[in-house]
Design a protein around this motif. Structure first.
Motif, PDB file in Angstrom:
ATOM      1  N   SER A 115       1.980 -37.754  22.232  1.00 25.75           N
ATOM      2  CA  SER A 115       2.828 -36.586  22.456  1.00 25.75           C
ATOM      3  C   SER A 115       2.004 -35.397  21.995  1.00 25.75           C
ATOM      4  O   SER A 115       1.441 -35.395  20.904  1.00 25.75           O
ATOM      5  CB  SER A 115       4.142 -36.692  21.679  1.00 25.75           C
ATOM      6  N   GLY A 116       1.871 -34.439  22.840  1.00 31.60           N
ATOM      7  CA  GLY A 116       0.982 -33.326  22.542  1.00 31.60           C
ATOM      8  C   GLY A 116      -0.424 -33.640  23.004  1.00 31.60           C
ATOM      9  O   GLY A 116      -0.671 -34.667  23.626  1.00 31.60           O
ATOM     10  N   PRO A 117      -1.372 -32.762  22.690  1.00 32.83           N
ATOM     11  CA  PRO A 117      -2.758 -32.988  23.117  1.00 32.83           C
ATOM     12  C   PRO A 117      -3.316 -34.272  22.506  1.00 32.83           C
ATOM     13  O   PRO A 117      -3.277 -34.445  21.282  1.00 32.83           O
ATOM     14  CB  PRO A 117      -3.502 -31.767  22.570  1.00 32.83           C
ATOM     15  N   PRO A 118      -3.804 -35.194  23.330  1.00 31.68           N
ATOM     16  CA  PRO A 118      -4.291 -36.467  22.793  1.00 31.68           C
ATOM     17  C   PRO A 118      -5.613 -36.316  22.049  1.00 31.68           C
ATOM     18  O   PRO A 118      -6.510 -35.619  22.522  1.00 31.68           O
ATOM     19  CB  PRO A 118      -4.463 -37.332  24.037  1.00 31.68           C
ATOM     20  N   PRO A 119      -5.739 -36.962  20.892  1.00 31.65           N
ATOM     21  CA  PRO A 119      -7.012 -36.946  20.163  1.00 31.65           C
ATOM     22  C   PRO A 119      -7.979 -38.001  20.720  1.00 31.65           C
ATOM     23  O   PRO A 119      -7.578 -38.902  21.461  1.00 31.65           O
ATOM     24  CB  PRO A 119      -6.601 -37.294  18.728  1.00 31.65           C
ATOM     25  N   PRO A 124     -15.843 -36.258  19.857  1.00 30.64           N
ATOM     26  CA  PRO A 124     -14.445 -35.848  19.661  1.00 30.64           C
ATOM     27  C   PRO A 124     -14.232 -34.333  19.796  1.00 30.64           C
ATOM     28  O   PRO A 124     -13.163 -33.889  20.204  1.00 30.64           O
ATOM     29  CB  PRO A 124     -14.127 -36.303  18.242  1.00 30.64           C
ATOM     30  N   LYS A 125     -15.253 -33.539  19.478  1.00 31.18           N
ATOM     31  CA  LYS A 125     -15.114 -32.077  19.536  1.00 31.18           C
ATOM     32  C   LYS A 125     -15.007 -31.562  20.969  1.00 31.18           C
ATOM     33  O   LYS A 125     -14.464 -30.486  21.202  1.00 31.18           O
ATOM     34  CB  LYS A 125     -16.296 -31.403  18.837  1.00 31.18           C
ATOM     35  N   THR A 126     -15.543 -32.306  21.933  1.00 32.77           N
ATOM     36  CA  THR A 126     -15.505 -31.858  23.331  1.00 32.77           C
ATOM     37  C   THR A 126     -14.482 -32.630  24.160  1.00 32.77           C
ATOM     38  O   THR A 126     -14.357 -32.375  25.355  1.00 32.77           O
ATOM     39  CB  THR A 126     -16.892 -31.989  23.984  1.00 32.77           C
TER      40      THR A 126
END
Length: 144
Positions: free
Chosen positions: A120-124, A51-53
């Motif tokens: 919406s916004g940067p996807p996780p 998830p961090k990259t």
């Protein structure tokens, strides 16, 4: 005695061939990309395990690409280790090797995520994450 050595050598070779044919380290992962609008450029897919990259293509587990073609395009990684992954796909229309963005944030080329989450916004990472435990095929819809 000589026949026994030949027989054992043949068994060893057969086991070695089977291990490499089955993907000694992993399994196949195929991404079917739907909604490609044109044949311009390439379709690129990046595979992430951390998830961090996530979304940092230079830190992806692997990146593949193929020529764009209107409609559906398939990309495959032949040797993925079992685990939890997420995929980002984009239509690199100008073939510059990156997802173009307006104001550094809004994609100007078609893109999609595994599991096709609404974002919406940067996807996780988590909404796009899926498990690979055997040969796996997923579908990703591109949004322009």
């Amino acid at each position: 005695m000589n026949h026994l050595r030949i027989y054992l050598s043949l068994i060893f070779v057969c086991f070695s061939l089977n291990a490499s044919a089955d993907g000694a380290n992993g399994v196949s992962l195929t991404v079917k990309v739907e909604g490609v609008k044109s044949a311009k450029g390439n379709i690129r897919a990046a595979l992430y395990a951390d998830p961090k990259t996530f979304r940092k293509e230079a830190q992806a587990v692997a990146v593949i690409q193929t020529a764009a073609s209107p409609g559906e395009v398939s990309l495959s990684w032949p040797d993925v280790k079992p685990g939890k992954y997420a995929v980002v796909v984009y239509h690199d229309e100008d073939a510059n090797g990156e997802l173009n963005r307006r104001f550094g944030m809004f994609p100007t080329e078609g893109y999609g995520l595994s599991n096709n989450p609404k974002v919406s916004g940067p996807p996780p990472f988590e909404p796009s994450a899926f498990e690979v435990s055997g040969a796996t095929e997923i579908m990703v819809e591109l949004h322009y």
